[in-house]
Each structure stands twice: as structure tokens, then as C-alpha cells.
Design a protein around this motif. Structure first.
Motif, PDB file in Angstrom:
ATOM      1  N   GLU A  88       0.869  -1.115  -0.031  1.00 11.85           N
ATOM      2  CA  GLU A  88      -0.006   0.095   0.168  1.00 11.85           C
ATOM      3  C   GLU A  88       0.842   1.224  -0.011  1.00 11.85           C
ATOM      4  O   GLU A  88       0.666   2.378  -0.655  1.00 11.85           O
ATOM      5  N   VAL A  89       1.887   1.324   0.915  1.00  5.34           N
ATOM      6  CA  VAL A  89       2.674   2.554   0.957  1.00  5.34           C
ATOM      7  C   VAL A  89       3.481   2.800  -0.438  1.00  5.34           C
ATOM      8  O   VAL A  89       3.577   3.686  -1.021  1.00  5.34           O
ATOM      9  N   LEU A  90       3.829   1.343  -1.154  1.00  8.18           N
ATOM     10  CA  LEU A  90       4.636   1.793  -2.387  1.00  8.18           C
ATOM     11  C   LEU A  90       3.865   1.584  -3.560  1.00  8.18           C
ATOM     12  O   LEU A  90       4.357   1.944  -4.608  1.00  8.18           O
ATOM     13  N   GLY A  91       2.531   1.216  -3.321  1.00 10.75           N
ATOM     14  CA  GLY A  91       1.764   1.322  -4.555  1.00 10.75           C
ATOM     15  C   GLY A  91       1.894   0.215  -5.512  1.00 10.75           C
ATOM     16  O   GLY A  91       1.827   0.500  -6.687  1.00 10.75           O
ATOM     17  N   ILE A  92       2.407  -0.919  -4.904  1.00 12.78           N
ATOM     18  CA  ILE A  92       2.952  -2.081  -5.752  1.00 12.78           C
ATOM     19  C   ILE A  92       1.989  -3.260  -5.302  1.00 12.78           C
ATOM     20  O   ILE A  92       1.563  -3.225  -4.121  1.00 12.78           O
TER      21      ILE A  92
END
Lengths: 236, 207
Positions: free
Chosen positions: B174-178
Motif C-alpha cells: 500500500e505504501v509503495l503502490g505495488i
């Protein structure tokens, strides 16, 4: 070469998310392959080092620096409205609308002044913001002028017309009503007017423009005055 | 890898495997309460958020940029950005993940800018160390930090989120958007690289 599935099991175990079945499989794999066992031990030590050995303490003053920055911040976090606050303009608009509706309900009719330019002698509907609409009717008789009052509200108590008796004389009232009274010179009160309305006819005694002030009395209040300026009587 | 600094126990699967999240005193409810109070004008409530998360956030930043003073400035910037953008925080999501995302973005931006212009700064010297007992520990720490620096920012990011912010795979994703699977793939590969690097520098476990 250690297969990728075994490596994944190792990492999942290190991260504490391997289920019981996976752990049994990993246990068997490690027991059967010393190289896998060595890799697992390395990875576990590595993870332990990452978790514990190279973590650093934040600067002692970080918290105070941040809070000082917050205190000096020109950007307030509540600049953008909260979901609840987003409704505030709508609530204000709804309140204003409700107040306007209340005004119209409490005051049966609201008028505005009518200027002479509004009255050319032909039929002109006078915009009024209430249940009473006034219009000046054209007349072929230069000595008479009629004002039609259209009523939307049957609850009106009375309509009062005031004029200069030196300029106008009351000639007649048509339409359903309870009574017509003249409490004094230049004042006519029409009691119990009923829809669709009335026509009030004046006889003009002078050719100059004449003003008629109309007041409508509702069940609870009186409307503001509406001034109708009758145009100059056409010359014969 | 050597066990000169830390001796890890033999692998005995526990009946109760450790949970992903270690205790940082994190509380989604408490976070949301602080956020709401800040949004209502009580900016002093932000102190609780800073106190709760300064360590994991600082470590994520530090292990991305590898410079203590730069990390301090970035951490300060991260918290101030979080404060000034609190109204944009989606309260249906985890506050810590949102904070980590800001920290990660700031760190990556810094790393990218520095990579183009400046050499990487030196190690942070840990202030607390006993010279005799810490000699080898410092050596292996330094080696591990050097190995961390060799990782690409993408690999470093997942390692930092997993080990210094204790993010789960899902939170890191979620943080990295991956995708979560990409997080796993990068994390496992990064560990493999770090392990190989340490072994190449003489810290192999079988030696």
C-alpha cells in the motif's frame, strides 16, 4: 541450487506468516538439505540484524523540532473542511431557504414599489413576491383607471388602498369580497377578498400621475406597502 | 554469516509463530482520534503522533538515505507535511501506512536527487557503544549498512518498510503502490543480495 519455493518458505517463516502446513514442509526440506539449512540460518540472522542491530535512534530533539514547526506552520490542517464541515455551506443555504419560506408563510404577501416607468397605460403585470399580484388595466375612459389585484391566498383578511382624495375618487370594486369600507377620506378597506381577485376602479380628478398605496393584511401580519403610481391621464 | 555479534537460535518452529507487527504502541483508533482532534484545531495532539512514530519513520528514512543529518531534516519535513495535509488523509485507511508513504516518497525523492549530484555520505556513528564488545558488532553493522546501500532504492524500500517500520506485505504494498506479490519478490531478493554481500565480506554463517 535451492529452489524458489523453499526460499519463499524460508522468508515467510522469517516474517512470521508461514502457516502450519508450510512450516512442516520447511522443516522437512531443511532436514533433507544442509545447504538449505545454512541459507535459512543466514537469512534468519540477517533478518535479526536488520531488526535489531542497525536500527538507529531518532535525534533527541526531533519531536520538539517537529512540534515547533507545527506551531509555526502557516498551513492549518483544518483549512480544508472535514466531511461534516463540508455540509456547512449547504446547511447555511438550507437555513436561509427555510427562513425565506417562513417569511412568505407568515407574511401573506410581499410587494415592492412600482415606478412610473413600469406603468405605460397598457396592461402591465406588476411583479410582486407574494400571493397578490397587481396590474394596471388599460382603459378607454381617460377619466377612469382600474387596478386588478389577483389573489392566490384565500386567507387574506383585507386589502387597504390609500390614495390622495384630491386626485382620485373610488369608483367601484368588482369581485368577491365581504365588504368595502371607507374609514376616512382617501382610504378604502376591502374585507374578505377572495380569489381570483378584484378590480378596483378609480375616477381621476386631475390629469397628473397619482399614487395608490396598497397594503395587504394576512391572518398574522401586514405586508409591506406597495405603491402604484398611476400614469398621467391621456388627454382627450 | 558469522555469529560474532548475534547468536540466533536453531530453527525450531514455534507453536505460535510471531506476528508480523511488533509493538510500536500503534493504535488505529488512537491515531484517528489524534487526527480528528488536530483537524479540530488542537495541533498539540500531533505530539502524540510524532512520539509514537518518530522511531520507525526515522529508521525508514535513515536506511533509505543513509545519512543521519539528512534523515533528521527529512523526518521533520515528513511530519510537517503530514500535519499540513491531515485533512487529505483518508480516515478509512491506516494512518501509519499513510505516514510511511510520505516518508518513503520524501526519501526516494532525496535519494534520486542526491544520486545525480553528490556522493553518498558517511556512516552514522552510533553514540552508544562499548569499545571492546562493540568492535565486531560495529564491523558487521557497517558491513550491513554498506550492503544496504548497494541495494537499489526499490529493494531498499521494501527492506526498510519491513524491518524498520514493521510493515506487513500488504502495508508495504500500500505504501509503495505495488502489488503484494511484488513486495515479497523484492524483499526476498533483497535479503538474498544482502546475505551474499555479507558472505562475500567474510561474514558467512558457515565460516
Amino acid at each position: 541450487v535451492i529452489d524458489s519455493h523453499t526460499i519463499e518458505l524460508m522468508n515467510l517463516e522469517i516474517d512470521g506468516v508461514l502457516d502450519a502446513g508450510g512450516r512442516e514442509r520447511l522443516r522437512a526440506l531443511l532436514a533433507a538439505d544442509p545447504r538449505a539449512r545454512e541459507m535459512f540460518d543466514d537469512l534468519r540472522r540477517l533478518a535479526h540484524l536488520l531488526d535489531t542491530a542497525i536500527a538507529v535512534d531518532p535525534p533527541a530533539g526531533l519531536n520538539a523540532q517537529v512540534l515547533a514547526g507545527v506551531a509555526g506552520s502557516k498551513v492549518v490542517p483544518f483549512a480544508a473542511p472535514l466531511p461534516g464541515k463540508r455540509l456547512l455551506p449547504l446547511k447555511i443555504a438550507a437555513g436561509v431557504a427555510a427562513a425565506l419560506v417562513l417569511v412568505f408563510l407568515v407574511r401573506p404577501s410581499v410587494f415592492r414599489d412600482i415606478h412610473v416607468t413600469d406603468l405605460s397605460g397598457t396592461m402591465r403585470r406588476i411583479a410582486a413576491n407574494g400571493p397578490v399580484t397587481a396590474s394596471v388595466l388599460p382603459s378607454s375612459d381617460s377619466g377612469r383607471t382600474s387596478i386588478r389585484l389577483e389573489l392566490a391566498d384565500p386567507a387574506l383578511r383585507s386589502i387597504e388602498l390609500e390614495f390622495d382624495p384630491r386626485q382620485l375618487e373610488m369608483a367601484g370594486v368588482s369581485g368577491k369580497r365581504a365588504a368595502v369600507q371607507a374609514p376616512r377620506a382617501g382610504v378604502v378597506v376591502i374585507e374578505g377578498p377572495q380569489p381570483p381577485g378584484l378590480e378596483v376602479t378609480f375616477r381621476r380628478t386631475v390629469a397628473s400621475p397619482a399614487r395608490v398605496t396598497i397594503r395587504v393584511n394576512g391572518p398574522e401580519s401586514r405586508s409591506p406597502e406597495m405603491n402604484v403610481l398611476l400614469p398621467s391621464a391621456p388627454t382627450k | 554469516m558469522s555469529n560474532r555479534e548475534e547468536t540466533a537460535p536453531e530453527f525450531v518452529p514455534a507453536e505460535d509463530p510471531p506476528t508480523f507487527r511488533r509493538d510500536y504502541g500503534t493504535s488505529d483508533h488512537a491515531d484517528l482520534l489524534c487526527v480528528q482532534q488536530c483537524l479540530e484545531g488542537r495541533s498539540d495532539r500531533f505530539e502524540e503522533i510524532v512520539g509514537r512514530y518518530q522511531r520507525p519513520v526515522f529508521n525508514v528514512i535513515y536506511h533509505m538515505v543513509h545519512d543521519y543529518e539528512d534523515s533528521r531534516e527529512i523526518a521533520q519535513s515528513v511530519f510537517l507535511k503530514a500535519f499540513s495535509n491531515l485533512s487529505r488523509f483518508d480516515q478509512a485507511r491506516r494512518f501509519f501506512s499513510w505516514l510511511c508513504r510520505i516518508a518513503m516518497n520524501e526519501s526516494i525523492n532525496f535519494v534520486n536527487a542526491r544520486r545525480a549530484s553528490e556522493p553518498i555520505a558517511g556512516d552514522y556513528a552510533s553514540p552508544a557503544a562499548s569499545p571492546e564488545d562493540e568492535a565486531q558488532a560495529a564491523e558487521i553493522r557497517a558491513c550491513l549498512r554498506r550492503a544496504m546501500r548497494k541495494l537499489t532504492p526499490e529493494y531498499r524500500a521494501v527492506v526498510a518498510l519491513r524491518h524498520f517500520a514493521n510493515c506487513s506485505y500488504r502495508e508495504a504494498a500500500e505504501v509503495l503502490g505495488i502489488p503484494e506479490q511484488t513486495v515479497k519478490s523484492r524483499l526476498f531478493s533483497a535479503r538474498q543480495i544482502l546475505r551474499d554481500e555479507l558472505k562475500a565480506r567474510g561474514f558467512g554463517g558457515s565460516e
